[in-house]
Design a protein around this motif. Structure first.
Motif, PDB file in Angstrom:
ATOM      1  N   LYS A  47      51.643  81.687  44.333  1.00  0.00           N
ATOM      2  CA  LYS A  47      52.568  80.569  44.231  1.00  0.00           C
ATOM      3  C   LYS A  47      51.798  79.483  43.470  1.00  0.00           C
ATOM      4  O   LYS A  47      50.931  78.832  44.053  1.00  0.00           O
ATOM      5  N   PRO A  48      52.059  79.295  42.219  1.00  0.00           N
ATOM      6  CA  PRO A  48      51.258  78.339  41.431  1.00  0.00           C
ATOM      7  C   PRO A  48      51.147  76.969  42.094  1.00  0.00           C
ATOM      8  O   PRO A  48      52.152  76.319  42.375  1.00  0.00           O
ATOM      9  N   GLY A  49      49.922  76.573  42.385  1.00  0.00           N
ATOM     10  CA  GLY A  49      49.646  75.251  42.915  1.00  0.00           C
ATOM     11  C   GLY A  49      49.811  75.096  44.409  1.00  0.00           C
ATOM     12  O   GLY A  49      49.490  74.046  44.958  1.00  0.00           O
ATOM     13  N   PRO A 104      58.376  76.298  28.975  1.00  0.00           N
ATOM     14  CA  PRO A 104      57.086  76.831  29.440  1.00  0.00           C
ATOM     15  C   PRO A 104      56.369  75.802  30.304  1.00  0.00           C
ATOM     16  O   PRO A 104      56.375  74.600  30.008  1.00  0.00           O
ATOM     17  N   TRP A 105      55.775  76.280  31.393  1.00  0.00           N
ATOM     18  CA  TRP A 105      55.007  75.410  32.274  1.00  0.00           C
ATOM     19  C   TRP A 105      53.587  75.325  31.754  1.00  0.00           C
ATOM     20  O   TRP A 105      53.210  76.008  30.801  1.00  0.00           O
ATOM     21  N   ARG A 106      52.742  74.501  32.376  1.00  0.00           N
ATOM     22  CA  ARG A 106      51.378  74.329  31.871  1.00  0.00           C
ATOM     23  C   ARG A 106      50.499  75.555  32.092  1.00  0.00           C
ATOM     24  O   ARG A 106      49.452  75.683  31.470  1.00  0.00           O
ATOM     25  N   LEU A 107      50.906  76.476  32.986  1.00  0.00           N
ATOM     26  CA  LEU A 107      50.174  77.719  33.168  1.00  0.00           C
ATOM     27  C   LEU A 107      50.894  78.828  32.411  1.00  0.00           C
ATOM     28  O   LEU A 107      52.112  78.964  32.514  1.00  0.00           O
ATOM     29  N   PRO A 108      50.170  79.611  31.658  1.00  0.00           N
ATOM     30  CA  PRO A 108      50.801  80.680  30.875  1.00  0.00           C
ATOM     31  C   PRO A 108      51.598  81.646  31.757  1.00  0.00           C
ATOM     32  O   PRO A 108      51.172  81.998  32.855  1.00  0.00           O
ATOM     33  N   GLY A 109      52.763  82.036  31.288  1.00  0.00           N
ATOM     34  CA  GLY A 109      53.584  83.002  31.993  1.00  0.00           C
ATOM     35  C   GLY A 109      54.571  82.404  32.976  1.00  0.00           C
ATOM     36  O   GLY A 109      55.340  83.130  33.589  1.00  0.00           O
ATOM     37  N   PHE A 110      54.569  81.082  33.157  1.00  0.00           N
ATOM     38  CA  PHE A 110      55.487  80.429  34.083  1.00  0.00           C
ATOM     39  C   PHE A 110      56.376  79.465  33.329  1.00  0.00           C
ATOM     40  O   PHE A 110      55.975  78.893  32.306  1.00  0.00           O
ATOM     41  N   GLU A 111      57.596  79.286  33.857  1.00  0.00           N
ATOM     42  CA  GLU A 111      58.526  78.321  33.289  1.00  0.00           C
ATOM     43  C   GLU A 111      58.918  77.320  34.362  1.00  0.00           C
ATOM     44  O   GLU A 111      58.804  77.583  35.553  1.00  0.00           O
ATOM     45  N   SER A 112      59.395  76.147  33.931  1.00  0.00           N
ATOM     46  CA  SER A 112      59.850  75.133  34.876  1.00  0.00           C
ATOM     47  C   SER A 112      61.095  74.460  34.313  1.00  0.00           C
ATOM     48  O   SER A 112      61.416  74.619  33.134  1.00  0.00           O
ATOM     49  N   ARG A 113      61.768  73.709  35.163  1.00  0.00           N
ATOM     50  CA  ARG A 113      62.951  72.956  34.744  1.00  0.00           C
ATOM     51  C   ARG A 113      62.650  71.470  34.811  1.00  0.00           C
ATOM     52  O   ARG A 113      62.002  70.993  35.740  1.00  0.00           O
ATOM     53  N   ASP A 114      63.154  70.740  33.842  1.00  0.00           N
ATOM     54  CA  ASP A 114      63.000  69.287  33.816  1.00  0.00           C
ATOM     55  C   ASP A 114      64.096  68.679  34.676  1.00  0.00           C
ATOM     56  O   ASP A 114      65.276  68.751  34.335  1.00  0.00           O
TER      57      ASP A 114
END
Length: 200
Positions: free
Chosen positions: A44-46, A177-187
């Motif tokens: 779980k990133p972070g 794209p999120w700051r970690l490769p391979g992950f995406e995020s929503r604004d």
């Protein structure tokens, strides 16, 4: 200071019949186990897991386990309050007590404040449905939250303690794209709403 628990008008509602006790306990236990499952999930990133502390330096899996132990009675109690037809003030008072127990167990670290609120409301809604013989379905719980405590939730969603909450429209929020490769995020607009002070 919390106001006395108000009761919603519902003829024939009273304290739970002893036969309802195991079902209310099961609702609370399911909420506590869900929190444990979330802790055990990795990666779980972070976020904290049994493997690492993610981006946190002030908490680890042990902190979360102490918090879970401290909260184990809160969720059945919230389910019972829902069963009894308790109003918002009673739910809020129970949630505040649970938060105090969590902070005492963790040395002041917020591990589950959001979960006390969110899962606590689901437990209360489940108790409400159980008292009326309604099925515990996602749609039923959502309907109960909207009809029974919806106005209180809407008031708190607009402004709470001087903090304005953001409304996230899932259908229109762009993925990036999120700051970690391979992950995406929503604004969700937090950066814009806080003039860059906060972001997710």
């Amino acid at each position: 200071m919390p106001q006395p628990a108000e009761r919603l008008s519902a003829p024939g509602l009273h304290a739970p019949h002893p036969a309802a006790g195991p079902a209310l306990a099961a609702i609370g236990r399911a909420a506590t186990l869900a929190l444990h499952d979330e802790l055990a999930l990795h990666p779980k990133p972070g976020l904290v897991s049994y493997v690492d502390t993610g981006s946190h330096q002030d908490m680890d899996a042990g902190t979360f386990l102490r918090s879970l132990f401290a909260l184990r009675h809160a969720y059945p109690r919230l389910a019972t309050l829902g069963f009894e037809g308790a109003g918002w003030a009673a739910l809020q008072a129970c949630g505040i007590q649970a938060e105090r127990r969590m902070l005492a167990a963790t040395g002041g670290i917020n591990t589950h404040r959001g979960a006390i609120f969110n899962l606590g409301l689901l437990c209360a809604a489940a108790g409400w449905c159980l008292a009326r013989g309604l099925a515990l379905t996602p749609a039923g719980l959502r309907h109960t939250l909207q009809t029974v405590w919806g106005s209180a939730l809407a008031d708190r969603a607009r402004l709470f303690g001087g903090q304005r909450f953001l409304r996230h429209e899932a259908a229109s929020a762009p993925w990036a794209p999120w700051r970690l490769p391979g992950f995406e995020s929503r604004d969700i607009g937090m950066s814009a709403a806080t003039a860059g002070l906060a972001d997710m």
